[in-house]
Design an enzyme around this catalytic site. Structure first.
Site, PDB file in Angstrom:
ATOM      1  CG  HIS A   1      -0.243   0.328   2.501  1.00  0.00           C
ATOM      2  ND1 HIS A   1       0.480  -0.607   3.182  1.00  0.00           N
ATOM      3  CD2 HIS A   1      -0.135   1.478   3.211  1.00  0.00           C
ATOM      4  CE1 HIS A   1       0.994  -0.061   4.266  1.00  0.00           C
ATOM      5  NE2 HIS A   1       0.646   1.201   4.306  1.00  0.00           N
TER       6      HIS A   1
HETATM    7  C1  UD1 Z   1      -2.079   5.447   6.047  1.00  0.00           C
HETATM    8  C2  UD1 Z   1      -0.811   5.896   6.776  1.00  0.00           C
HETATM    9  C3  UD1 Z   1       0.234   4.795   6.730  1.00  0.00           C
HETATM   10  C4  UD1 Z   1      -0.321   3.455   7.172  1.00  0.00           C
HETATM   11  C5  UD1 Z   1      -1.571   3.156   6.354  1.00  0.00           C
HETATM   12  C6  UD1 Z   1      -2.213   1.844   6.721  1.00  0.00           C
HETATM   13  C7  UD1 Z   1      -0.285   8.288   6.571  1.00  0.00           C
HETATM   14  C8  UD1 Z   1       0.574   9.281   5.912  1.00  0.00           C
HETATM   15  N1  UD1 Z   1      -0.215   7.047   6.117  1.00  0.00           N
HETATM   16  O1  UD1 Z   1      -1.785   5.311   4.663  1.00  0.00           O
HETATM   17  O2  UD1 Z   1       1.302   5.146   7.571  1.00  0.00           O
HETATM   18  O3  UD1 Z   1       0.644   2.456   6.984  1.00  0.00           O
HETATM   19  O4  UD1 Z   1      -2.513   4.207   6.586  1.00  0.00           O
HETATM   20  O5  UD1 Z   1      -3.296   1.609   5.893  1.00  0.00           O
HETATM   21  O6  UD1 Z   1      -1.006   8.619   7.488  1.00  0.00           O
HETATM   22  N2  UD1 Z   1      -9.136   4.946   1.592  1.00  0.00           N
HETATM   23  C9  UD1 Z   1     -10.333   4.295   1.492  1.00  0.00           C
HETATM   24  N3  UD1 Z   1     -10.949   3.918   2.648  1.00  0.00           N
HETATM   25  C10 UD1 Z   1     -10.412   4.147   3.882  1.00  0.00           C
HETATM   26  C11 UD1 Z   1      -9.193   4.828   3.959  1.00  0.00           C
HETATM   27  C12 UD1 Z   1      -8.562   5.213   2.812  1.00  0.00           C
HETATM   28  O7  UD1 Z   1     -10.855   4.067   0.411  1.00  0.00           O
HETATM   29  O8  UD1 Z   1     -11.024   3.772   4.882  1.00  0.00           O
HETATM   30  C13 UD1 Z   1      -8.427   5.318   0.345  1.00  0.00           C
HETATM   31  C14 UD1 Z   1      -8.673   6.720  -0.091  1.00  0.00           C
HETATM   32  O9  UD1 Z   1      -8.721   6.739  -1.463  1.00  0.00           O
HETATM   33  C15 UD1 Z   1      -7.427   7.446   0.373  1.00  0.00           C
HETATM   34  C16 UD1 Z   1      -6.363   6.369   0.249  1.00  0.00           C
HETATM   35  O10 UD1 Z   1      -7.037   5.151   0.549  1.00  0.00           O
HETATM   36  O11 UD1 Z   1      -7.191   8.560  -0.398  1.00  0.00           O
HETATM   37  C17 UD1 Z   1      -5.209   6.519   1.179  1.00  0.00           C
HETATM   38  O12 UD1 Z   1      -5.624   6.676   2.528  1.00  0.00           O
HETATM   39  P1  UD1 Z   1      -4.716   7.555   3.542  1.00  0.00           P
HETATM   40  O13 UD1 Z   1      -5.313   7.510   4.891  1.00  0.00           O
HETATM   41  O14 UD1 Z   1      -4.459   8.881   2.938  1.00  0.00           O
HETATM   42  O15 UD1 Z   1      -3.341   6.796   3.535  1.00  0.00           O
HETATM   43  P2  UD1 Z   1      -2.943   5.254   3.587  1.00  0.00           P
HETATM   44  O16 UD1 Z   1      -2.308   4.921   2.288  1.00  0.00           O
HETATM   45  O17 UD1 Z   1      -4.054   4.407   4.058  1.00  0.00           O
END
Ligand code: UD1
Length: 365
Positions: free
Chosen positions: A205
């Site tokens: 991820h």
């Molecule tokens: C975040 C953390 C990372 C952790 C990871 C675990 C930061 C910078 N990164 O990254 O350290 O290892 O979580 O998963 O805080 N999305 C969904 N549903 C959700 C959450 C996210 O669809 O419930 C999608 C959205 O499109 C979003 C993308 O995932 O834009 C990324 O989510 P985000 O929370 O920005 O970062 P992670 O890659 O999950």
């Protein structure tokens, strides 16, 4: 002592769960749980709360996804109101997500003390967003709880006073050891039609892997060869699924007949799956630690790690994203030459107890 505990993203939940249990056992703590809403899908949040027996959050800030600046700023604005209302003695943050950083800055500006659990980890790579979150959070924290001596050394080099740093072990491992027996009851292997030690688990991820088309293609190329040797279970993060579609790679995935792409799993199912696997391929931080404790060989699809103890002492090997390297190292494991390793000192399931004992003494005096 009124403690505001912060969670937001998936890996925060496993870390807060044993800490809240340890606080509940002591009369001197009153603890409040705040969920920023950084992760909001059921399989990224609610299902983990259920498996980890975390209480419902007392407050949910409902922030959701956005750019780093937007997400961080939005958490700050909403968390500021929480702190103004509650006036806690301490804010406790874990790990390195944007929610961790945002709540630390907000607490500092309001003069509230901060405890950072999992302090001092460094990859020394400032292109990784979490590295920035770690450096700033540590700089602002009053009590820094670490998992290994390297973390203490890193903090020392950054000029953080020894009196603030406490080597306590690993709260993520507290959760793992507390839930391992229960995880054995999971029927996930049956549901996926797998047999113990006859499959591989993969997670992916990191933006550096999944947002870059060439890198993602390289990893999938390696995966294609590996899944022909042993089936691969791949619980895919929403970010990864989005990128696979965007880069037009869905067809390539569909052609890998022994690759099982599944939704993100709950904690117990995933622990069960990981603990019985032959090999784990990952770019996650926590999984590098969990495989080390479980004694499962782990190939980390990154060039560096903020958790070097999993390489020097544990079962972890860094393989980056070069398909030949990934395939070579995977074959070594499948041929019976996987790393054995040992469990790092203090990763014994009692880190949370040590933390609350120290907080009682330090904060209450
Ligand atoms: C975040 C953390 C990372 C952790 C990871 C675990 C930061 C910078 N990164 O990254 O350290 O290892 O979580 O998963 O805080 N999305 C969904 N549903 C959700 C959450 C996210 O669809 O419930 C999608 C959205 O499109 C979003 C993308 O995932 O834009 C990324 O989510 P985000 O929370 O920005 O970062 P992670 O890659 O999950």
């Amino acid at each position: 002592m009124l403690v505001v505990n912060v969670v937001g993203a998936r890996p925060n939940f496993m870390k807060i769960s044993p800490l809240m249990r340890a606080m509940k056992r002591r009369e001197s703590f009153e603890s409040v749980l705040v969920h920023t809403g950084q992760h909001y899908d059921d399989n990224m949040s609610k299902n983990l709360f259920r498996d980890l027996e975390l209480p419902e959050p007392d407050l949910h800030l409902g922030v959701g996804s956005g750019s780093h600046a937007w997400q961080t700023a939005e958490v700050m604005v909403r968390f500021e109101k929480v702190l103004a209302d509650l006036t806690p003695d301490l804010v406790l943050v874990v790990g390195d997500a944007n929610s961790t950083l945002a709540c630390s800055i907000t607490a500092t500006k309001l003069g509230v003390s901060i405890a950072h659990v999992e302090a001092g980890l460094r990859s020394f790579d400032r292109n990784i967003p979490e590295e920035l979150n770690r450096v700033v959070t540590d700089r602002l924290s009053d009590y820094l709880f670490t998992t290994c001596q390297e973390a203490n050394d890193n903090l020392g080099r950054e000029g953080i006073g020894k009196e603030k740093i406490f080597l306590v072990g690993n709260v993520m491992i507290d959760s793992l050891l507390a839930k391992l027996e229960q995880a054995k009851q999971s029927d996930i292997l049956n549901r996926l039609g797998m047999e113990s030690a006859k499959y591989i688990v993969m997670t992916l991820h990191r933006p550096s892997n999944v947002d870059n088309q060439k890198t993602l293609r390289n990893i999938l190329h390696g995966l294609n060869v590996i899944q022909q040797k042993l089936p691969v279970i791949f619980p895919a993060h929403p970010r990864t699924l989005k990128q696979i579609t965007e880069f037009g790679l869905s067809g390539q995935i569909a052609e890998m007949t022994h690759l099982h792409l599944v939704e993100p799993l709950g904690y117990l199912d995933f622990l069960s799956l990981m603990s019985q696997s032959k090999l784990v391929l990952t770019d996650s931080g926590g999984i590098q630690e969990e495989t080390t404790v479980l004694g499962i060989p782990c190939l980390t699809l990154r060039e560096n790690t903020e958790r070097p103890v999993t390489v020097t002492e544990g079962t972890n090997t860094l393989v980056g994203s070069d398909p030949n390297r990934i395939i070579d190292e995977a074959m070594k494991v499948l041929n019976g030459y996987g790393k054995v390793g040992q469990v790092p000192k203090l990763w014994d399931g009692r880190a949370s107890e040590r933390i609350v004992t120290i907080l009682e003494k330090e904060v209450l005096g």
